[in-house]
Write an enzyme that holds these catalytic residues in place. Structure first.
Site, short mmCIF file in Angstrom:
data_model
loop_
_atom_site.label_atom_id
_atom_site.label_comp_id
_atom_site.label_asym_id
_atom_site.label_seq_id
_atom_site.Cartn_x
_atom_site.Cartn_y
_atom_site.Cartn_z
N HIS A 166 0.86 -1.19 0.00
CA HIS A 166 0.00 0.00 0.00
C HIS A 166 0.89 1.24 0.00
O HIS A 166 2.01 1.21 0.57
CB HIS A 166 -0.90 0.00 1.24
CG HIS A 166 -1.89 1.11 1.23
ND1 HIS A 166 -1.57 2.37 1.66
CD2 HIS A 166 -3.18 1.15 0.82
CE1 HIS A 166 -2.64 3.15 1.52
NE2 HIS A 166 -3.62 2.43 1.01
N GLU A 223 -3.70 2.79 -7.17
CA GLU A 223 -4.03 3.92 -6.30
C GLU A 223 -3.03 5.04 -6.55
O GLU A 223 -1.91 5.02 -6.01
CB GLU A 223 -3.91 3.52 -4.82
CG GLU A 223 -4.84 2.42 -4.40
CD GLU A 223 -5.02 2.43 -2.88
OE1 GLU A 223 -6.15 2.64 -2.44
OE2 GLU A 223 -4.03 2.27 -2.16
P1 PGA Z 1 -9.04 6.91 0.89
O1 PGA Z 1 -7.81 5.86 0.97
O2 PGA Z 1 -10.24 6.11 0.40
O3 PGA Z 1 -9.20 7.41 2.27
O4 PGA Z 1 -8.64 7.98 -0.09
C1 PGA Z 1 -7.66 4.91 -0.02
C2 PGA Z 1 -6.51 3.98 0.34
O5 PGA Z 1 -5.49 4.45 0.85
O6 PGA Z 1 -6.62 2.76 0.13
#
Ligand code: PGA
Length: 250
Positions: free
Chosen positions: A95, A165
């Site tokens: 992540h 992401e």
């Molecule tokens: P968020 O985080 O939905 O708060 O933007 C997403 C993530 O870090 O997986």
């Protein structure tokens, strides 16, 4: 459209009592929603107890990270094998927040292998910190995928879920545009076809970054994705229920 919601609770909530309440609300929403698979990723210290609260089949469980070694002299670490023993079926790997704390592409590669060896599904996170208009971020993603998947054999590659992401959209005010996600999804598949052959076309891709009940359905429709990795909206019971509901098949 069928969809996956990974509820990444990160380091929330502060007490197990609140974790139970959040899980109850999430579970209720998941059982009512058609075609939505919910995967709850609680802090590891809550995982085994949360799993015990659930008997159904609509919710699965994930680790937020895990050490590739099964056991060892690693104070503070939790292994993927231990997560498996606590009944997690998925592991979030690399992540952006773990990468910012030192996770490398090479570390991700070892964790992806360890998860597959434990018969768990790795959710490999990739994403650039910023875009400068030159398209350089595509090379960055390609490299994250190339190294992260380097130990995965071609027949197994579609067992890995890719979570795209963009770091600039995590914890932000809105997600990236769906057509940009669509473009990235095509690029991710193409990159994996180059390294692993045709099964790269079948990759499940999730989007993460500022997803909530107001924007998820549109992103699912236009983004060429299988679902979402959700942070903030997954940690508030009413928002989480609304998000799951918004994706329910009519
Ligand atoms: P968020 O985080 O939905 O708060 O933007 C997403 C993530 O870090 O997986």
């Amino acid at each position: 459209m069928k969809s996956i919601v990974v509820a990444n609770w990160k380091m929330h909530p502060a007490t197990f009592k609140e974790a139970k309440q959040l899980f109850e609300a999430t579970k209720k929403a998941a059982e009512k929603a058609k075609g939505v698979s919910v995967i709850v990723a609680p802090p590891a210290i809550y995982l085994r107890e949360i799993v015990k609260l659930y008997k159904g089949r609509r919710v699965a469980f994930a680790m937020q990270d895990g050490n590739a070694e099964a056991v060892g002299a690693c104070t503070g670490e939790i292994s993927i094998a231990q997560g498996k023993d606590s009944k997690a079926g998925y592991v979030i790997i690399a992540h952006a927040e773990r990468r910012s704390m030192g996770e490398t592409n090479d570390g991700a590669r070892r964790k992806v292998s360890a998860a597959l060896n434990s018969k768990m599904t790795p959710v490999l996170c990739v994403g650039e910190a910023s875009r400068d208009g030159t398209g350089e971020h595509f090379n960055f993603i390609k490299e994250q995928l190339r190294i992260g998947l380097a130990d995965v054999t071609a027949p197994k590659v579609s067992q890995v879920i890719i979570a795209y992401e963009p770091v600039w959209a995590i914890g932000a005010t809105r997600p990236m545009e769906a057509h940009d996600m669509h473009e990235m999804a095509i690029f991710i598949r193409k990159s994996i076809v180059e390294t692993h052959g045709k099964d790269g076309m079948n990759m499940k891709i999730l989007y993460g970054g500022s997803i909530d009940e107001t924007n998820a359905a549109g992103m699912l429709r236009d983004g060429d994705i299988a679902g979402f990795l959700v942070g903030r909206a997954s940690t508030e019971a009413t928002k989480c229920a609304a998000l799951i509901h918004s994706l329910s098949e009519a």
